[in-house]
Write a protein that holds these residues in place. Structure first.
Motif, PDB file in Angstrom:
ATOM      1  N   GLU A   7      23.023   2.445 -13.567  1.00 22.08           N
ATOM      2  CA  GLU A   7      22.498   3.274 -14.647  1.00 22.08           C
ATOM      3  C   GLU A   7      22.651   4.753 -14.302  1.00 22.08           C
ATOM      4  N   TRP A   8      22.366   5.104 -13.055  1.00 27.03           N
ATOM      5  CA  TRP A   8      22.506   6.501 -12.633  1.00 27.03           C
ATOM      6  C   TRP A   8      23.945   6.959 -12.755  1.00 27.03           C
ATOM      7  N   PHE A   9      24.886   6.071 -12.407  1.00 30.79           N
ATOM      8  CA  PHE A   9      26.286   6.462 -12.495  1.00 30.79           C
ATOM      9  C   PHE A   9      26.719   6.628 -13.941  1.00 30.79           C
ATOM     10  N   GLU A  10      26.219   5.761 -14.804  1.00 29.34           N
ATOM     11  CA  GLU A  10      26.657   5.764 -16.199  1.00 29.34           C
ATOM     12  C   GLU A  10      26.003   6.851 -17.038  1.00 29.34           C
ATOM     13  N   LYS A  11      24.851   7.339 -16.625  1.00 29.94           N
ATOM     14  CA  LYS A  11      24.128   8.333 -17.423  1.00 29.94           C
ATOM     15  C   LYS A  11      24.129   9.687 -16.729  1.00 29.94           C
ATOM     16  N   ASP A  12      24.449  10.709 -17.502  1.00 23.61           N
ATOM     17  CA  ASP A  12      24.433  12.072 -16.972  1.00 23.61           C
ATOM     18  C   ASP A  12      23.079  12.693 -17.305  1.00 23.61           C
ATOM     19  N   TYR A  13      22.168  12.596 -16.349  1.00 24.76           N
ATOM     20  CA  TYR A  13      20.821  13.108 -16.575  1.00 24.76           C
ATOM     21  C   TYR A  13      20.785  14.632 -16.685  1.00 24.76           C
ATOM     22  N   TYR A  14      21.710  15.303 -16.043  1.00 25.47           N
ATOM     23  CA  TYR A  14      21.763  16.760 -16.182  1.00 25.47           C
ATOM     24  C   TYR A  14      22.098  17.133 -17.625  1.00 25.47           C
ATOM     25  N   ALA A  15      23.081  16.450 -18.203  1.00 22.13           N
ATOM     26  CA  ALA A  15      23.461  16.717 -19.593  1.00 22.13           C
ATOM     27  C   ALA A  15      22.302  16.404 -20.532  1.00 22.13           C
ATOM     28  N   GLU A  75      24.359  11.603  -4.983  1.00 26.28           N
ATOM     29  CA  GLU A  75      25.217  10.844  -4.074  1.00 26.28           C
ATOM     30  C   GLU A  75      25.875   9.670  -4.806  1.00 26.28           C
ATOM     31  N   VAL A  76      25.109   8.953  -5.602  1.00 21.72           N
ATOM     32  CA  VAL A  76      25.643   7.821  -6.369  1.00 21.72           C
ATOM     33  C   VAL A  76      26.738   8.320  -7.311  1.00 21.72           C
ATOM     34  N   ARG A  77      26.488   9.438  -7.979  1.00 24.68           N
ATOM     35  CA  ARG A  77      27.483   9.974  -8.912  1.00 24.68           C
ATOM     36  C   ARG A  77      28.707  10.511  -8.175  1.00 24.68           C
ATOM     37  N   ARG A  78      28.517  11.030  -6.994  1.00 23.33           N
ATOM     38  CA  ARG A  78      29.644  11.561  -6.217  1.00 23.33           C
ATOM     39  C   ARG A  78      30.544  10.415  -5.730  1.00 23.33           C
ATOM     40  N   LEU A  79      29.933   9.341  -5.271  1.00 21.93           N
ATOM     41  CA  LEU A  79      30.690   8.213  -4.736  1.00 21.93           C
ATOM     42  C   LEU A  79      31.366   7.376  -5.808  1.00 21.93           C
ATOM     43  N   GLY A  80      30.787   7.351  -6.991  1.00 16.78           N
ATOM     44  CA  GLY A  80      31.369   6.589  -8.078  1.00 16.78           C
ATOM     45  C   GLY A  80      30.996   5.126  -8.021  1.00 16.78           C
ATOM     46  N   PRO A  81      31.516   4.337  -8.955  1.00 16.79           N
ATOM     47  CA  PRO A  81      31.112   2.924  -9.071  1.00 16.79           C
ATOM     48  C   PRO A  81      31.512   2.080  -7.862  1.00 16.79           C
ATOM     49  N   MET A  82      32.489   2.496  -7.114  1.00 15.72           N
ATOM     50  CA  MET A  82      32.924   1.703  -5.974  1.00 15.72           C
ATOM     51  C   MET A  82      32.223   2.110  -4.678  1.00 15.72           C
ATOM     52  N   GLY A  83      31.426   3.155  -4.732  1.00 16.44           N
ATOM     53  CA  GLY A  83      30.822   3.702  -3.523  1.00 16.44           C
ATOM     54  C   GLY A  83      29.707   2.876  -2.922  1.00 16.44           C
ATOM     55  N   ALA A  84      29.081   2.070  -3.730  1.00 17.79           N
ATOM     56  CA  ALA A  84      27.926   1.330  -3.224  1.00 17.79           C
ATOM     57  C   ALA A  84      28.314   0.021  -2.596  1.00 17.79           C
TER      58      ALA A  84
END
Length: 84
Positions: A7-15, A75-84
């Motif tokens: 959810e964090w990766f898919e949603k831009d909370y800053y926007a 960090e989650v957004r920086r790493l992307g969907p494959m980072g975890a």
């Protein structure tokens, strides 16, 4: 990847808050308060769209308004969907 991280990766909370990822904690809080007043259900009785927007704003602030969660979110957004 956990559902929270997804959810964090898919949603831009800053926007959602109308700030950049470089925003200071004070800028984030100010943006949240302004938007929360604007979209609060009490200020928009019966407006389902405003209520959804309020929930989105609140969820965004819950993450980026907290220093630890914000660091993890970035960090989650920086790493992307494959980072975890």
């Amino acid at each position: 990847m956990s559902s929270v991280q997804r959810e964090w990766f898919e949603k831009d909370y800053y926007a959602a808050l109308g700030v950049t990822s470089k925003a200071t904690p004070k800028e984030i809080t100010t943006a949240y308060r302004r938007l929360a007043r604007q979209f609060h259900p009490d200020a928009n009785p019966g407006d389902a769209a405003a209520e959804e927007r309020f929930k989105e704003i609140s969820a965004a602030y819950d993450v980026v308004g907290d220093a630890e969660k914000r660091k993890e979110y970035d960090e989650v957004r920086r790493l992307g969907p494959m980072g975890a």
